[in-house]
Design an enzyme around this catalytic site. Structure first.
Site, PDB file in Angstrom:
ATOM      1  N   HIS A 139     -26.029  70.966  27.514  1.00 46.97           N
ATOM      2  CA  HIS A 139     -26.804  69.736  27.731  1.00 46.97           C
ATOM      3  C   HIS A 139     -28.195  69.904  27.139  1.00 46.97           C
ATOM      4  O   HIS A 139     -28.788  70.981  27.172  1.00 46.97           O
ATOM      5  CB  HIS A 139     -26.819  69.298  29.191  1.00 46.97           C
ATOM      6  CG  HIS A 139     -27.658  70.093  30.143  1.00 46.97           C
ATOM      7  ND1 HIS A 139     -28.979  69.816  30.372  1.00 46.97           N
ATOM      8  CD2 HIS A 139     -27.346  71.133  30.963  1.00 46.97           C
ATOM      9  CE1 HIS A 139     -29.450  70.654  31.302  1.00 46.97           C
ATOM     10  NE2 HIS A 139     -28.477  71.475  31.670  1.00 46.97           N
ATOM     11  N   ASP A 151     -33.338  75.717  31.103  1.00 51.21           N
ATOM     12  CA  ASP A 151     -32.369  74.694  31.519  1.00 51.21           C
ATOM     13  C   ASP A 151     -32.671  73.385  30.802  1.00 51.21           C
ATOM     14  O   ASP A 151     -33.444  72.578  31.295  1.00 51.21           O
ATOM     15  CB  ASP A 151     -32.435  74.515  33.036  1.00 51.21           C
ATOM     16  CG  ASP A 151     -31.407  73.534  33.555  1.00 51.21           C
ATOM     17  OD1 ASP A 151     -30.473  73.192  32.808  1.00 51.21           O
ATOM     18  OD2 ASP A 151     -31.540  73.116  34.726  1.00 51.21           O
ATOM     19  N   GLU A 185     -27.174  65.213  31.716  1.00 42.89           N
ATOM     20  CA  GLU A 185     -26.482  66.187  32.572  1.00 42.89           C
ATOM     21  C   GLU A 185     -27.175  66.298  33.912  1.00 42.89           C
ATOM     22  O   GLU A 185     -26.548  66.399  34.962  1.00 42.89           O
ATOM     23  CB  GLU A 185     -26.433  67.554  31.882  1.00 42.89           C
ATOM     24  CG  GLU A 185     -25.551  68.578  32.586  1.00 42.89           C
ATOM     25  CD  GLU A 185     -26.285  69.418  33.627  1.00 42.89           C
ATOM     26  OE1 GLU A 185     -25.621  70.231  34.292  1.00 42.89           O
ATOM     27  OE2 GLU A 185     -27.534  69.266  33.791  1.00 42.89           O
ATOM     28  N   GLU A 186     -28.517  66.269  33.846  1.00 40.83           N
ATOM     29  CA  GLU A 186     -29.296  66.490  35.075  1.00 40.83           C
ATOM     30  C   GLU A 186     -29.137  65.350  36.077  1.00 40.83           C
ATOM     31  O   GLU A 186     -29.507  65.478  37.227  1.00 40.83           O
ATOM     32  CB  GLU A 186     -30.771  66.709  34.731  1.00 40.83           C
ATOM     33  CG  GLU A 186     -31.030  67.965  33.897  1.00 40.83           C
ATOM     34  CD  GLU A 186     -30.834  69.269  34.669  1.00 40.83           C
ATOM     35  OE1 GLU A 186     -30.320  69.223  35.806  1.00 40.83           O
ATOM     36  OE2 GLU A 186     -31.190  70.329  34.108  1.00 40.83           O
ATOM     37  N   ASP A 214     -25.062  76.660  29.695  1.00 47.19           N
ATOM     38  CA  ASP A 214     -26.117  76.031  30.484  1.00 47.19           C
ATOM     39  C   ASP A 214     -26.896  77.137  31.183  1.00 47.19           C
ATOM     40  O   ASP A 214     -26.333  77.858  32.016  1.00 47.19           O
ATOM     41  CB  ASP A 214     -25.479  75.076  31.511  1.00 47.19           C
ATOM     42  CG  ASP A 214     -26.515  74.221  32.232  1.00 47.19           C
ATOM     43  OD1 ASP A 214     -27.715  74.397  31.985  1.00 47.19           O
ATOM     44  OD2 ASP A 214     -26.094  73.377  33.051  1.00 47.19           O
ATOM     45  N   HIS A 301     -35.775  74.129  37.340  1.00 44.85           N
ATOM     46  CA  HIS A 301     -36.157  72.728  37.579  1.00 44.85           C
ATOM     47  C   HIS A 301     -37.652  72.568  37.888  1.00 44.85           C
ATOM     48  O   HIS A 301     -38.032  71.638  38.589  1.00 44.85           O
ATOM     49  CB  HIS A 301     -35.291  72.092  38.687  1.00 44.85           C
ATOM     50  CG  HIS A 301     -33.906  71.755  38.192  1.00 44.85           C
ATOM     51  ND1 HIS A 301     -32.971  71.099  38.955  1.00 44.85           N
ATOM     52  CD2 HIS A 301     -33.302  72.003  36.998  1.00 44.85           C
ATOM     53  CE1 HIS A 301     -31.850  70.942  38.259  1.00 44.85           C
ATOM     54  NE2 HIS A 301     -32.027  71.500  37.067  1.00 44.85           N
TER      55      HIS A 301
HETATM   56  N1  DTR Z   1     -26.051  72.259  35.536  1.00 44.37           N
HETATM   57  C1  DTR Z   1     -27.132  73.088  36.030  1.00 44.37           C
HETATM   58  C2  DTR Z   1     -26.847  73.427  37.396  1.00 44.37           C
HETATM   59  C3  DTR Z   1     -26.617  74.822  37.722  1.00 44.37           C
HETATM   60  C4  DTR Z   1     -26.805  75.239  38.940  1.00 44.37           C
HETATM   61  N2  DTR Z   1     -26.509  76.570  39.027  1.00 44.37           N
HETATM   62  C5  DTR Z   1     -26.169  76.997  37.838  1.00 44.37           C
HETATM   63  C6  DTR Z   1     -25.810  78.265  37.446  1.00 44.37           C
HETATM   64  C7  DTR Z   1     -25.499  78.464  36.174  1.00 44.37           C
HETATM   65  C8  DTR Z   1     -25.524  77.419  35.273  1.00 44.37           C
HETATM   66  C9  DTR Z   1     -25.887  76.161  35.665  1.00 44.37           C
HETATM   67  C10 DTR Z   1     -26.213  75.939  36.971  1.00 44.37           C
HETATM   68  C11 DTR Z   1     -28.374  72.337  35.815  1.00 44.37           C
HETATM   69  O1  DTR Z   1     -28.492  71.820  34.756  1.00 44.37           O
HETATM   70  O2  DTR Z   1     -29.250  72.231  36.663  1.00 44.37           O
HETATM   71 ZN    ZN Z   2     -30.738  71.588  35.589  1.00 38.33          ZN
HETATM   72 ZN    ZN Z   3     -28.513  72.838  33.209  1.00 36.50          ZN
END
Ligand code: DTR
Ligand code: ZN
Ligand code: ZN
Length: 551
Positions: A139, A151, A185-186, A214, A301
């Site tokens: 993403h 992230d 994605e978020e 990710d 985040h």
């Molecule tokens: N999709 C992720 C969420 C996430 C939460 N824990 C993990 C661990 C490993 C990879 C992704 C994630 C996000 O974008 O916040």
């Molecule tokens: Zn995230």
């Molecule tokens: Zn993520």
């Protein structure tokens, strides 16, 4: 550094063993010590020749990360899907891919995406078998709180660099490579979900595997693999295992990233992650380095998820792992093994309740012969198919017996016979007409219709028969009229097609009485069948007494 030499399995295995023991099992090792030759194992699929996977440049991945950071900096510190920082990220990735020769597509993030979400980006590398798509994705959006460099600038940048490395090497492709950068994605995996649901079932079934990336550079991270015990994970797992890294299942991230959108559509998925807000255990710290009792990514985040929030070693290995999986899966020379399949006779007919056979023959059209498993689909209801034998070596043949039951509806059916070989699958069609006793039904309208000069009357029946009409349909007509030659008679089927079954004209008059017709049709049996009678001449008149159609 990129290596393209073909390695023999022996050399590769020796190398792999050496490297596994020489590589420090520490996440904090300097990047240089991670330079490695990707382990090469015997290829899983017959069509692929083992090629060395390239070493994906960490420096280039980090240059992409810096670009994403700058984009966030000039757009309020975020790359959230509904903001200008996101669209600028899309433009950056898109421009780099296009310059390298990719076919790119912006996929609208709808329906179901958050308001104002920008598009996802999908890129295809030309070549390979289009029916076998090997896909990877990450993403590209961040949360509102920050620039989202781990992230998921990390997965996005690493994916971009793998794609650019593939383009730079332009190896012969056995399978087709596709990459996706997802929007929204978020906000709930929405961009990838919109993409998957935009695909028709045939395009969806061409995607043989999806790998997700990710958060692949978490500062205090580890080596997590999604669905680690599955076939889709095998190459990623082998890569980390060969480095002595003892990867673990990505339980923290399960169903929390875009691979879930693909898995929900029945596609095999895996992927790599280094961890988010969960805490590193002491046994993980022992095998991977880092600090036990602290989050894998303490800036998860948050606004501090900047270029400073990256573990180079972990990030470097993720790119190399994908390169290894992709090269193993999709790069290589097809063996050229192929076969053809046919049915002889190609069509047949059978009475409901009876059986019918055809011979399915195969031929080796290139390379060595291969095992071909035979299956049939598109059978009429109540019918079963069996092959004797159920699988052949290409060049061989099998008898296909189709057994119908008394309840099998009449009609014409296209039975698809699929031969699934070791390298590819092919189909042939056997056209089967089921007829007879149980099959056809007669529908009658015996209301009277007056037939006046220069006028048409229409009398309809409603057929509740199922399947295709058994052609030719039989029509029986009773008319009281002293000059049958005045009359033009047409049959209209449920599809709206008219069939002229009797034309007007002639030098003398005969009385009509009851007449029957066989009408070749190709349409469904059920629906409205109409008899239209037109009196095209002066003088004689009469009435339609009754008519019936047998479909
Ligand atoms: N999709 C992720 C969420 C996430 C939460 N824990 C993990 C661990 C490993 C990879 C992704 C994630 C996000 O974008 O916040
Ligand atoms: Zn995230
Ligand atoms: Zn993520």
């Amino acid at each position: 550094m990129r290596r393209t030499a073909v390695l023999t399995a022996t050399v590769a295995l020796a190398l792999t063993g050496l490297l596994a023991s020489a590589t420090p099992a520490s996440a904090q090792a300097p990047p240089e010590s991670t330079g490695h030759q990707a382990p090469v194992s015997a290829p899983r699929g017959a069509p692929i020749t083992a090629l060395a996977a390239p070493d994906v440049s960490l420096q280039n991945v980090k240059a992409h990360l810096s670009q994403l950071q700058s984009i966030a900096d000039s757009n309020g510190g975020t790359r959230r899907s509904s903001g200008a920082g996101y669209t600028a990220s899309v433009a950056y990735v898109e421009q780099r891919l296009q310059a390298a020769g990719y076919t790119t597509r912006r996929v609208t993030c709808s329906p179901g995406c958050s308001s104002g979400a920008g598009p996802s980006l999908v890129a295809d590398w030309p070549g390979g078998d289009e029916n076998q798509v090997i896909m990877s994705g990450a993403h590209l959006d961040s949360v509102s709180a920050g620039p989202g460099i781990n992230d998921n600038g990390s997965g996005s940048s690493m994916l971009l660099e793998v794609a650019l490395t593939l383009a730079a090497q332009h190896p012969t492709m056995a399978k087709h490579a596709r990459f996706g950068w997802w929007s929204d994605e978020e906000q709930g995996l929405l961009g990838s979900r919109a993409y998957v649901s935009s695909l028709g079932s045939s395009d969806r079934s061409k995607i043989k595997q999806y790998l997700n990336f990710d958060m692949v550079g978490s500062t205090n991270g580890g080596y997590f693999i999604n669905n680690i015990t599955t076939t889709a994970a095998a190459d990623l797992r082998a890569f980390y295992t060969n480095l002595g890294l003892q990867p673990e299942e990505n339980t923290e991230g399960a169903n929390r990233s875009d691979d879930a959108s693909f898995r929900n559509a029945g596609i095999a998925t895996s992927g790599v992650a280094a961890g988010a807000s969960a805490t590193k255990t002491s046994s993980q710290a022992a095998k991977w380095g880092g600090t036990a009792g602290r989050a894998y990514d303490s800036c998860y985040h948050r606004s501090c998820d900047t270029t400073a929030n990256i573990n180079d070693t972990i990030l470097d290995r993720a790119g190399d792992a994908l390169a290894y999986a992709l090269w193993t899966q999709a790069v290589g020379t097809p063996t050229g093994q192929d076969f053809s399949i046919g049915a002889s006779p190609a069509s047949g007919s059978v009475q409901a309740g009876q059986a019918v056979t055809t011979t399915i023959s195969t031929a080796t059209t290139s390379g060595a012969a291969q095992t071909v498993n035979l299956t049939a689909s598109g059978l009429p209801s109540g019918a079963t198919a069996s092959f004797a034998p159920a699988s052949v070596t290409s060049g061989g043949s099998s008898t296909l017996t189709l057994s119908t039951s008394a309840s099998t509806p009449g009609g014409t059916y296209a039975v698809t016979v699929t031969g699934t070989g070791e390298t590819t699958a092919h189909t042939t069609t056997w056209t089967l007409t089921v007829s007879g006793t149980g099959g056809s039904r007669t529908f009658t309208n015996d209301a009277n219709f007056t037939i006046n000069d220069f006028a048409a009357i229409n009398s309809s029946v409603t057929s509740t028969a199922s399947g295709s009409a058994v052609s030719p349909v039989r029509v029986s007509v009773t008319i009281s009229h002293t000059c049958a030659e005045d009359l033009q008679i047409r049959l209209r089927g449920p599809s709206g097609t008219y069939y002229t079954i009797d034309s007007s004209g002639g030098s003398s008059c005969t009385s009509y009485g009851t007449r029957t017709y066989s009408v070749a049709v190709s349409q469904a049996a059920s629906g409205t069948w109409t008899l239209q009678v037109t009196d095209n001449y002066r003088l004689d008149t009469g009435f339609l007494d009754s008519w019936s159609v047998t479909v």
